[in-house]
Design an enzyme around this catalytic site. Structure first.
Site, mmCIF file in Angstrom:
data_model
loop_
_atom_site.group_PDB
_atom_site.id
_atom_site.type_symbol
_atom_site.label_atom_id
_atom_site.label_comp_id
_atom_site.label_asym_id
_atom_site.label_seq_id
_atom_site.Cartn_x
_atom_site.Cartn_y
_atom_site.Cartn_z
ATOM 1 N N ARG A 198 106.895 85.076 -17.816
ATOM 2 C CA ARG A 198 108.316 85.450 -17.846
ATOM 3 C C ARG A 198 109.118 84.511 -18.752
ATOM 4 N NH1 ARG A 198 108.594 85.063 -11.443
ATOM 5 N NH2 ARG A 198 106.443 85.695 -11.768
ATOM 6 N N LYS A 207 95.134 77.320 -11.752
ATOM 7 C CA LYS A 207 94.537 78.433 -10.994
ATOM 8 C C LYS A 207 93.184 78.010 -10.429
ATOM 9 C CE LYS A 207 96.329 82.359 -13.709
ATOM 10 N NZ LYS A 207 97.061 83.061 -12.656
#
Ligand code: BES
Ligand code: ZN
Ligand code: ZN
Length: 497
Positions: free
Chosen positions: A349, A275
């Site tokens: 996820r 990120k």
């Protein structure tokens, strides 16, 4: 670091220990009216200042606007007037206004304060809201170096005409729920060098040691051995291995079996798909879902609700390193489904589906997962509303009803079939990512692949409201918010037999 246990008592009159009294101001057809002001206080103020409390309050700028707080100088205790909005005050107004008043009170004091809240609350829902609001507004995460200092909220009294057992139970429920929200906030606020999978799992176990919850913790070795390929891959880049915590609360006679699953990424650097600095800074909040499901299960057990709850918290730290998983890796999730990893920053996820697949083995009547899952959900709904996606509208409605009762904002989003079609992979059963557009729905479509067909399921994407990086408002502090705890406890209560 963490706040100490707070108590709420229900009283009919004020005692000498009270430092601050909170009363309300509502807008009626005849103008503003004070609620909850004891008559003896009215007369002593008139004697001292030569004017009524109302005149004094209005002179000092008091408003009926919800959560507007005004401090009045008085003889015995400090008086605080808080706006409650229009008459026919709702529990949510009481919760928000009480919280705002208490936050203002403790921000002015260095010593523990004994607060009494007098808002003419006699109905149990109102008493519960006042108790909840008081403890939520009194929350403070103290500096790591300040861990020995006392909490600035000393104790809370709710002044009520009704102190019968139903009312006392309402105050207790409010306090237990608020405590659980504060536990979740503490976990989210703890810096990620201090809260990592192993320490988070231990802290979770410690939290429930006096309850009827059975705890099981799978460490990295056990996870690898048992085929939890999502947790093993995501946690692989970190020197601090992943954990899967399972809580089981199974009271005798409970009919409905609710399974809760939470995303517990103790820090999300993005992994090899790293990120940018701005997006990484608040990523200690990426375990907010796990914090919510664990704390809610604790509250459900403490309240003795008649519902069977199993709770899974999937904990890992997502870091780049020579051992990190890669984009394009193929992983085998618990139960055998293979996944092509589209992006190492879509790690949530992958840990969730290990836990969802495991939860399905228990054959629960409903699964609810909670996760700070997608930036896309925050883009769609902003910072104060969480997304809700579900296997069917009935399940969505059951969760939305609980959220409304609890006073939390969720908005249902769809999981269209064409989005599921975009998850096809050339090298595995399914790909973890799809198109960027509708990212929250893509993530939900991926999760749905792992939920057994006959189990109703809801997915709560709390990426926006889990962490407040701006100013406090209502009952929401800066930092970790504990969002979803109240909805989950209300859901548990609604599913009781
Ligand atoms: N933890 C983030 C989602 C997030 C973003 C939570 C902002 C709270 C605030 C998640 O793991 C993530 O990075 N998701 C990616 C998915 C993408 C790579 C498919 C995202 O949303 O950009
Ligand atoms: Zn990520
Ligand atoms: Zn994440």
């Amino acid at each position: 670091m963490a706040t100490s246990k707070q108590s709420v008592t229900l009283v009919k009159t004020l005692d000498k220990e009270v430092d601050v009294l909170v009363v309300g101001l509502v807008e009626t057809a005849k103008g503003p009216e004070l609620v909850g002001l004891p008559t003896d206080l009215e007369s002593s103020i008139r004697k001292r200042f030569g004017s009524s409390v109302m005149e004094l309050a209005l002179d000092l700028g008091a408003k009926t606007e919800p959560a507007h707080v005004t401090f009045l100088p008085t003889a015995d205790h400090q008086l605080v007037v808080v706006g409650l909005g229009e008459v026919d005050v709702t529990p949510e107004q009481v919760r928000r206004s009480t919280a705002a008043a208490i936050r203002a009170v403790i921000s002015r004091s260095k010593d523990p304060v004994q607060v009494a809240v007098s808002l003419e609350t006699t109905d149990p829902e109102m008493i519960k809201a006042a108790a909840e609001g008081a403890l939520l507004g009194g929350y403070q995460f103290r500096k790591v170096s300040d861990s020995e200092n006392p909490a600035r909220l000393g104790g809370v009294r709710i002044v009520s005409e009704s102190t019968k057992s139903e009312s006392r139970r309402a105050a207790e429920i409010g306090a237990v729920v608020a405590e659980a929200v504060c536990t979740a906030r503490d976990w989210v606020n703890t810096p990620p060098n201090l809260l990592y999978p192993e320490s988070f799992a231990e802290a979770a176990k410690e939290q429930v040691k006096d309850t009827k919850i059975d705890v099981e913790i799978l460490d990295d070795k056990a996870l690898r051995k048992n085929g939890y390929g999502g947790l093993t891959a995501v946690g692989g880049g970190s020197a601090r291995g992943p954990r899967l915590v399972r809580f089981d609360y199974h009271p005798r006679g409970a009919k409905f079996h609710l399974a809760l699953v939470g995303k517990g990424i103790t820090f999300d650097s993005g992994g090899l798909d790293i990120k940018p600095a701005d997006g990484m800074y608040t990523m200690k909040c990426d375990m907010g879902g796990a914090a919510a499901v664990l704390a809610a299960t604790k509250a459900i057990a403490e309240l003795g609700l008649s519902v069977h709850v199993t709770c899974y918290a999937a904990m890992a730290e997502n870091m780049p390193s020579g051992d990190a998983y890669r984009p394009s890796d193929v992983l085998t999730i618990y139960g055998g489904t293979t996944v092509e990893n589209g992006n190492t920053d879509a790690e949530g996820r992958l840990v969730l589906v290990d836990a969802i697949a495991r939860a399905c083995e228990d054959e629960p009547d409903m699964i609810v997962d909670v996760a700070t899952l997608t930036g896309a959900c925050m883009v769609a709904l902003g910072k104060r509303i969480a997304g809700l996606m579900a296997s069917d509208d009935h399940t969505a409605d059951v969760v939305l009803d609980a959220a409304e009762l609890a006073g939390e904002d969720f908005w249902q989003l769809p999981i269209p079939q064409h989005i599921d079609d975009d998850l096809d992979s050339d090298v595995a059963d399914v790909k973890s990512t799809g198109p960027r557009q509708g990212g929250a729905l893509v993530a939900a479509a991926f999760l749905r692949r792992f939920v057994a067909d006959d189990i109703p399921w809801a997915h709560l994407d709390i990426a926006g409201p889990a962490f407040n990086d701006s100013k406090p408002y209502d009952h929401v502090p800066k930092g970790g918010t504990g969002v979803a705890v109240r909805t989950l406890v209300a859901l548990g209560a609604s599913l009781q037999n």
